[in-house]
Design a protein around this motif. Structure first.
Motif, PDB file in Angstrom:
ATOM      1  N   LYS A   1       0.842  -1.201   0.000  1.00  0.00           N
ATOM      2  CA  LYS A   1       0.000   0.000   0.000  1.00  0.00           C
ATOM      3  C   LYS A   1       0.879   1.254   0.000  1.00  0.00           C
ATOM      4  CE  LYS A   1      -3.617   2.369   2.594  1.00  0.00           C
ATOM      5  NZ  LYS A   1      -4.448   2.352   3.803  1.00  0.00           N
ATOM      6  N   GLU A   2       1.888   1.273   0.855  1.00  0.00           N
ATOM      7  CA  GLU A   2       2.795   2.422   0.891  1.00  0.00           C
ATOM      8  C   GLU A   2       3.542   2.546  -0.434  1.00  0.00           C
ATOM      9  OE1 GLU A   2       6.337   4.462   3.551  1.00  0.00           O
ATOM     10  OE2 GLU A   2       5.656   2.448   4.094  1.00  0.00           O
ATOM     11  N   LEU A   3       3.955   1.417  -1.012  1.00  0.00           N
ATOM     12  CA  LEU A   3       4.651   1.443  -2.301  1.00  0.00           C
ATOM     13  C   LEU A   3       3.772   2.085  -3.374  1.00  0.00           C
ATOM     14  CD1 LEU A   3       7.032   0.725  -4.140  1.00  0.00           C
ATOM     15  CD2 LEU A   3       6.002  -1.555  -4.418  1.00  0.00           C
ATOM     16  N   TYR A   4       2.505   1.730  -3.403  1.00  0.00           N
ATOM     17  CA  TYR A   4       1.569   2.314  -4.362  1.00  0.00           C
ATOM     18  C   TYR A   4       1.553   3.842  -4.249  1.00  0.00           C
ATOM     19  CZ  TYR A   4      -2.909   3.796  -6.293  1.00  0.00           C
ATOM     20  OH  TYR A   4      -3.881   4.463  -7.001  1.00  0.00           O
ATOM     21  N   PHE A   5       1.432   4.346  -3.014  1.00  0.00           N
ATOM     22  CA  PHE A   5       1.360   5.791  -2.817  1.00  0.00           C
ATOM     23  C   PHE A   5       2.690   6.485  -3.096  1.00  0.00           C
ATOM     24  CE2 PHE A   5      -2.506   4.567  -0.499  1.00  0.00           C
ATOM     25  CZ  PHE A   5      -3.405   5.397  -1.160  1.00  0.00           C
ATOM     26  N   VAL A   6       3.789   5.824  -2.802  1.00  0.00           N
ATOM     27  CA  VAL A   6       5.106   6.398  -3.086  1.00  0.00           C
ATOM     28  C   VAL A   6       5.314   6.517  -4.597  1.00  0.00           C
ATOM     29  CG1 VAL A   6       7.582   5.885  -2.995  1.00  0.00           C
ATOM     30  CG2 VAL A   6       6.227   5.764  -0.912  1.00  0.00           C
ATOM     31  N   ILE A   7       4.962   5.480  -5.339  1.00  0.00           N
ATOM     32  CA  ILE A   7       5.106   5.524  -6.804  1.00  0.00           C
ATOM     33  C   ILE A   7       4.237   6.645  -7.370  1.00  0.00           C
ATOM     34  CG2 ILE A   7       4.649   4.288  -8.963  1.00  0.00           C
ATOM     35  CD1 ILE A   7       5.470   1.700  -7.452  1.00  0.00           C
ATOM     36  N   ARG A   8       3.000   6.734  -6.934  1.00  0.00           N
ATOM     37  CA  ARG A   8       2.120   7.826  -7.382  1.00  0.00           C
ATOM     38  C   ARG A   8       2.746   9.183  -7.073  1.00  0.00           C
ATOM     39  NH1 ARG A   8      -3.117   7.902  -8.752  1.00  0.00           N
ATOM     40  NH2 ARG A   8      -3.417   9.845  -7.597  1.00  0.00           N
ATOM     41  N   TYR A   9       3.267   9.319  -5.877  1.00  0.00           N
ATOM     42  CA  TYR A   9       3.885  10.581  -5.461  1.00  0.00           C
ATOM     43  C   TYR A   9       5.029  10.948  -6.403  1.00  0.00           C
ATOM     44  CZ  TYR A   9       5.766  14.166  -2.417  1.00  0.00           C
ATOM     45  OH  TYR A   9       6.212  15.359  -1.922  1.00  0.00           O
ATOM     46  N   VAL A  10       5.902   9.994  -6.687  1.00  0.00           N
ATOM     47  CA  VAL A  10       7.057  10.240  -7.563  1.00  0.00           C
ATOM     48  C   VAL A  10       6.593  10.623  -8.964  1.00  0.00           C
ATOM     49  CG1 VAL A  10       9.040   9.142  -8.689  1.00  0.00           C
ATOM     50  CG2 VAL A  10       8.641   8.792  -6.241  1.00  0.00           C
ATOM     51  N   LEU A  11       5.692   9.851  -9.538  1.00  0.00           N
ATOM     52  CA  LEU A  11       5.259  10.096 -10.912  1.00  0.00           C
ATOM     53  C   LEU A  11       4.467  11.396 -11.061  1.00  0.00           C
ATOM     54  CD1 LEU A  11       4.214   6.500 -12.041  1.00  0.00           C
ATOM     55  CD2 LEU A  11       6.403   7.681 -12.397  1.00  0.00           C
ATOM     56  N   LEU A  12       3.718  11.756 -10.033  1.00  0.00           N
ATOM     57  CA  LEU A  12       2.896  12.971 -10.104  1.00  0.00           C
ATOM     58  C   LEU A  12       3.634  14.231  -9.674  1.00  0.00           C
ATOM     59  CD1 LEU A  12      -0.521  11.586  -8.791  1.00  0.00           C
ATOM     60  CD2 LEU A  12       0.200  11.948 -11.162  1.00  0.00           C
ATOM     61  N   ASN A  13       4.885  14.114  -9.246  1.00  0.00           N
ATOM     62  CA  ASN A  13       5.621  15.273  -8.766  1.00  0.00           C
ATOM     63  C   ASN A  13       5.685  16.431  -9.762  1.00  0.00           C
ATOM     64  OD1 ASN A  13       8.903  16.125  -7.638  1.00  0.00           O
ATOM     65  ND2 ASN A  13       6.995  16.565  -6.600  1.00  0.00           N
ATOM     66  N   PRO A  14       5.911  16.191 -11.064  1.00  0.00           N
ATOM     67  CA  PRO A  14       5.926  17.324 -12.002  1.00  0.00           C
ATOM     68  C   PRO A  14       4.576  18.040 -12.089  1.00  0.00           C
ATOM     69  CG  PRO A  14       6.933  15.399 -13.001  1.00  0.00           C
ATOM     70  CD  PRO A  14       6.296  14.944 -11.719  1.00  0.00           C
ATOM     71  N   MET A  15       3.486  17.300 -11.923  1.00  0.00           N
ATOM     72  CA  MET A  15       2.156  17.921 -11.917  1.00  0.00           C
ATOM     73  C   MET A  15       1.960  18.723 -10.636  1.00  0.00           C
ATOM     74  SD  MET A  15      -0.268  14.885 -13.432  1.00  0.00           S
ATOM     75  CE  MET A  15      -1.759  15.776 -12.996  1.00  0.00           C
ATOM     76  N   SER A  16       2.362  18.157  -9.512  1.00  0.00           N
ATOM     77  CA  SER A  16       2.232  18.862  -8.226  1.00  0.00           C
ATOM     78  C   SER A  16       3.010  20.165  -8.222  1.00  0.00           C
ATOM     79  CB  SER A  16       2.738  17.979  -7.084  1.00  0.00           C
ATOM     80  OG  SER A  16       2.012  16.789  -7.015  1.00  0.00           O
ATOM     81  N   ALA A  17       4.143  20.174  -8.924  1.00  0.00           N
ATOM     82  CA  ALA A  17       4.982  21.371  -8.990  1.00  0.00           C
ATOM     83  C   ALA A  17       4.510  22.344 -10.072  1.00  0.00           C
ATOM     84  CB  ALA A  17       6.434  20.975  -9.246  1.00  0.00           C
TER      85      ALA A  17
END
Length: 193
Positions: free
Chosen positions: A156-172
């Motif tokens: 579960k944590e891995l899922y959210f970490v991967i999402r976080y990494v991949l979505l970082n350019p959008m978040s920024a």
């Protein structure tokens, strides 16, 4: 599972196996007074508060307000990519990464007989700093000494970490869709978006 505890400015708990989420940033990408503030907030906190604190840390580097943005240089971003891919299959399985203008995030699964997180990071930083400094015609410190690392505890944590990494350019605010950021990678076994 072997483990050891390492402390410089940040505490690091390293295991000889498992999955790690790591963030490394350019030198001076966060002002010292802001770092001190975060360091003081990090004393004696639980896991949930640590996650919120990391979001503050990441928001500071994503803001682009401070320091150089050497990784906007395509040649430098390519150098970092190749240094992240080189140990893939030797020391770790590369799960995903995102190279931002002044930092990168990546997620790896350690392989048996790896040389350890500390040596892996030293190698990645040393090689990429040397080569990026050549491209930029500069010398001196390139990366901040310490990286943020977190042992990923479950799927579960891995899922959210991967999402976080991949979505970082959008978040920024750099792109509207994560896949439009050319400095992002995710192994097909782990693509979650």
């Amino acid at each position: 599972m072997n483990q050891h505890f390492h402390r410089r400015n940040l505490p690091h708990l390293y295991f000889s196996d498992g999955i790690y989420f790591i963030t490394s940033r350019l030198k001076n990408s966060i002002p010292l007074e802001k770092l001190e503030q975060l360091k003081n907030e990090s004393l004696n906190i639980d896991d949930e508060k640590q996650k919120r604190l990391f979001k503050k840390y990441d928001a500071l580097i994503d803001s682009g307000e401070y320091g150089e943005k050497y990784l906007n240089n395509v040649k430098c971003a390519e150098i970092v990519k190749s240094t992240l891919h080189y140990p893939d299959g030797k020391d770790y399985k590369l799960i995903c990464y995102c190279i931002m203008p002044n930092h990168f995030h990546f997620v790896i699964g350690l392989l048996p007989k790896n040389k350890g997180i500390s040596k892996i990071m030293q190698s990645i930083k040393r090689i990429s700093a040397r080569d990026c400094n050549k491209v930029l015609n500069r010398s001196g410190a390139f990366w901040q000494d310490e990286s943020f690392d977190r042992w990923v505890r479950d799927d579960k944590e891995l899922y959210f970490v991967i999402r976080y990494v991949l979505l970082n350019p959008m978040s920024a605010g750099l792109v509207d869709n994560w896949y439009d950021w050319e400095h992002t990678y995710c192994h097909s076994d782990y693509l979650v978006l």
